[in-house]
Design a protein around this motif. Sequence first.
Motif, PDB file in Angstrom:
ATOM      1  N   ILE A  33      -3.654   7.844 -11.981  1.00 42.52           N
ATOM      2  CA  ILE A  33      -2.648   7.320 -12.903  1.00 42.52           C
ATOM      3  C   ILE A  33      -3.246   7.153 -14.302  1.00 42.52           C
ATOM      4  O   ILE A  33      -2.636   7.518 -15.311  1.00 42.52           O
ATOM      5  CB  ILE A  33      -2.094   5.969 -12.391  1.00 42.52           C
ATOM      6  N   VAL A  34      -4.460   6.621 -14.381  1.00 38.67           N
ATOM      7  CA  VAL A  34      -5.110   6.398 -15.676  1.00 38.67           C
ATOM      8  C   VAL A  34      -5.567   7.710 -16.311  1.00 38.67           C
ATOM      9  O   VAL A  34      -5.327   7.957 -17.502  1.00 38.67           O
ATOM     10  CB  VAL A  34      -6.318   5.438 -15.517  1.00 38.67           C
ATOM     11  N   LEU A  35      -6.192   8.567 -15.523  1.00 32.34           N
ATOM     12  CA  LEU A  35      -6.780   9.788 -16.079  1.00 32.34           C
ATOM     13  C   LEU A  35      -5.755  10.862 -16.422  1.00 32.34           C
ATOM     14  O   LEU A  35      -6.037  11.751 -17.238  1.00 32.34           O
ATOM     15  CB  LEU A  35      -7.828  10.354 -15.112  1.00 32.34           C
TER      16      LEU A  35
ATOM     17  N   LEU B 231       0.684   3.887 -16.787  1.00 29.79           N
ATOM     18  CA  LEU B 231       1.869   4.104 -15.957  1.00 29.79           C
ATOM     19  C   LEU B 231       3.116   4.222 -16.822  1.00 29.79           C
ATOM     20  O   LEU B 231       4.050   4.985 -16.498  1.00 29.79           O
ATOM     21  CB  LEU B 231       2.017   2.965 -14.940  1.00 29.79           C
ATOM     22  N   ASN B 232       3.149   3.489 -17.934  1.00 30.77           N
ATOM     23  CA  ASN B 232       4.285   3.587 -18.862  1.00 30.77           C
ATOM     24  C   ASN B 232       4.456   5.012 -19.367  1.00 30.77           C
ATOM     25  O   ASN B 232       5.584   5.494 -19.538  1.00 30.77           O
ATOM     26  CB  ASN B 232       4.074   2.659 -20.068  1.00 30.77           C
ATOM     27  N   THR B 233       3.350   5.698 -19.625  1.00 30.45           N
ATOM     28  CA  THR B 233       3.445   7.067 -20.160  1.00 30.45           C
ATOM     29  C   THR B 233       3.986   8.044 -19.127  1.00 30.45           C
ATOM     30  O   THR B 233       4.508   9.102 -19.472  1.00 30.45           O
ATOM     31  CB  THR B 233       2.063   7.574 -20.637  1.00 30.45           C
ATOM     32  N   HIS B 234       3.874   7.686 -17.852  1.00 27.46           N
ATOM     33  CA  HIS B 234       4.308   8.589 -16.784  1.00 27.46           C
ATOM     34  C   HIS B 234       5.768   8.375 -16.376  1.00 27.46           C
ATOM     35  O   HIS B 234       6.513   9.345 -16.204  1.00 27.46           O
ATOM     36  CB  HIS B 234       3.423   8.427 -15.545  1.00 27.46           C
TER      37      HIS B 234
ATOM     38  N   ILE C 120       4.076   5.687  -5.544  1.00 29.99           N
ATOM     39  CA  ILE C 120       4.125   5.810  -7.009  1.00 29.99           C
ATOM     40  C   ILE C 120       3.038   6.768  -7.494  1.00 29.99           C
ATOM     41  O   ILE C 120       3.280   7.619  -8.357  1.00 29.99           O
ATOM     42  CB  ILE C 120       3.963   4.427  -7.676  1.00 29.99           C
ATOM     43  N   ALA C 121       1.840   6.637  -6.921  1.00 32.08           N
ATOM     44  CA  ALA C 121       0.736   7.512  -7.324  1.00 32.08           C
ATOM     45  C   ALA C 121       1.029   8.969  -6.978  1.00 32.08           C
ATOM     46  O   ALA C 121       0.734   9.871  -7.767  1.00 32.08           O
ATOM     47  CB  ALA C 121      -0.558   7.064  -6.654  1.00 32.08           C
ATOM     48  N   VAL C 122       1.611   9.183  -5.796  1.00 29.51           N
ATOM     49  CA  VAL C 122       1.975  10.554  -5.395  1.00 29.51           C
ATOM     50  C   VAL C 122       2.994  11.130  -6.376  1.00 29.51           C
ATOM     51  O   VAL C 122       2.903  12.301  -6.777  1.00 29.51           O
ATOM     52  CB  VAL C 122       2.526  10.578  -3.959  1.00 29.51           C
ATOM     53  N   LEU C 123       3.959  10.306  -6.780  1.00 29.78           N
ATOM     54  CA  LEU C 123       4.954  10.737  -7.757  1.00 29.78           C
ATOM     55  C   LEU C 123       4.269  11.146  -9.063  1.00 29.78           C
ATOM     56  O   LEU C 123       4.593  12.193  -9.644  1.00 29.78           O
ATOM     57  CB  LEU C 123       5.966   9.613  -8.013  1.00 29.78           C
TER      58      LEU C 123
ATOM     59  N   ALA D 212       0.834  -1.201   0.000  1.00 29.22           N
ATOM     60  CA  ALA D 212       0.000   0.000   0.000  1.00 29.22           C
ATOM     61  C   ALA D 212       0.867   1.247   0.000  1.00 29.22           C
ATOM     62  O   ALA D 212       0.614   2.191  -0.756  1.00 29.22           O
ATOM     63  CB  ALA D 212      -0.940  -0.005   1.207  1.00 29.22           C
ATOM     64  N   VAL D 213       1.899   1.249   0.844  1.00 28.86           N
ATOM     65  CA  VAL D 213       2.790   2.406   0.912  1.00 28.86           C
ATOM     66  C   VAL D 213       3.516   2.606  -0.423  1.00 28.86           C
ATOM     67  O   VAL D 213       3.622   3.731  -0.929  1.00 28.86           O
ATOM     68  CB  VAL D 213       3.808   2.242   2.062  1.00 28.86           C
ATOM     69  N   LEU D 214       4.007   1.510  -1.016  1.00 30.58           N
ATOM     70  CA  LEU D 214       4.740   1.606  -2.277  1.00 30.58           C
ATOM     71  C   LEU D 214       3.835   2.108  -3.404  1.00 30.58           C
ATOM     72  O   LEU D 214       4.223   2.996  -4.182  1.00 30.58           O
ATOM     73  CB  LEU D 214       5.321   0.236  -2.650  1.00 30.58           C
ATOM     74  N   TYR D 215       2.631   1.555  -3.483  1.00 28.87           N
ATOM     75  CA  TYR D 215       1.727   1.953  -4.561  1.00 28.87           C
ATOM     76  C   TYR D 215       1.283   3.406  -4.418  1.00 28.87           C
ATOM     77  O   TYR D 215       1.222   4.158  -5.401  1.00 28.87           O
ATOM     78  CB  TYR D 215       0.499   1.031  -4.595  1.00 28.87           C
TER      79      TYR D 215
END
Length: 478
Positions: free
Chosen positions: A316-318, A338-341, A223-226, A217-220
């Motif tokens: 991430i998707v939007l 996620l690849n695009t980011h 990544i989302a915060v990034l 949860a922390v890792l995901y």
Amino acid sequence: MNNTPSPFELWVLDVNDFFWSKLLIVLLIGVGLYFTFRSKFLQVRLIPEMLRVLMEGRSSKKGITPFQAFCISMAARVGTGNITGIAIAIHLGGPGSIFWMWILAIISSVSAFIESTLAQIYKIKDGDGFRGGPAYYMEKGLKKRWLGILFAILITLSFALIFNAVQSNTITLAFEQAFDTNRFVVGIIMVVCFAFIIFGGIKRIAKMSEYIVVILAVLYIAIAVLVVVMNITQLPGVISLIVKNAFGFEQVAGGTLGAIVMNGIKRGLFSNEAGMGSAPNAAATAVTSHPAKQGLIQAFGVLTDTLIICSSTAFIVLFSNVYKTTNLSGIELTQASLNTHIGSWASALLAIMIFLFAFSTLIGNYYYGETNIEFLNGGKVWLSVYRVAVLIMILFGSVAKISLVWNLADLFMGLMVVVNLLSILFLSKIAFAALKDYMRQRKQGKDPVFYRDSIPGLDGIEGWEDSPSKRNLEKHNA
């Protein structure tokens, strides 16, 4: 490949359409609103108390800690529903489905409080500590063992078999997409690893869940915060897009508003499970001083799962245009976004994460089935048969057609919700009485303690002791 739905698949789709476009939306929102007003908006006013109780429950020498019970339930919540399910909702219902997912989580978090508090009140002792859940409060609270048996069968088929097939399917698809691996080989690896865990007992399940869920949860979220920071200028626009799409004139005029609401609620429920009757099975295992404590923890779990982790996937998707320019759905859509980011290596990273996320969900789902097998008085032979069946379904799901598996999951999920929501509606006065007792003690500056006679007229209670005053009275009368 023939993608034409079979007659059985068409029947499942018809039943799901009735459940999710009519019956379940009314039940989930109607019951959730009733609980919300009856509890005076518990999900908002008691958030500080939820955090306090969660941190309080980190250690116990007597059995499963409240925090570990929270992690078992979160292990089932945090999985493909957060990564794959949200992407499916956006693909089918558009950005507006995320808004309705948020609404469902906020409203239904009180339903999670009610069902988990009841599970604690009606829990029973066993060799490993405690067990309980909807089947138990249906039998002891409603005095309807037949209803408990029905629910026990539904949750065992749903979570341990069908939902676990969904999880393994997502894992193998993610690895095939990222590494071009053989799905059957990955399925065999999962079966071997999972067999080691489920034959180790509930305490090993709790310990594995605690480590996996917290780290993932922390890792995901990190990544989302990034991703959010990298796209911070788009954030107001994306939030506006979600809200406008949820209520926009184009959606109403085009006749797709119902699909937006339905997909948001369906995928939101698959992720947070509030009111479904699954999390109470984990909540009942906790050693705690008061049932309301575990109810508050599980309500917080619903809010965390949807408002933070599911929203992470949504952003991430939007933030990418992949959902507009391709026909991708599910894990492939999240991977491509996620690849695009953060680069093409993100697909491999997410594949590994989805393996661990979904594997943690397998753990939680398995336990829900095990505790209900025990409710059905299944002996060691039946438990062994159940474990083998779980492993077979994991292997089956790893190579199966995904659409049928997800549609079956929606069907059984709907059946569980109907049975459980109506049950907790009739038993809710007991949960509210427990909340009143809890808040009374908190206002007195006490650490709330629950006894068998804390709620007048309560019977069928095995997992709690009588109060000291009642014990002294009985001793005096003897």
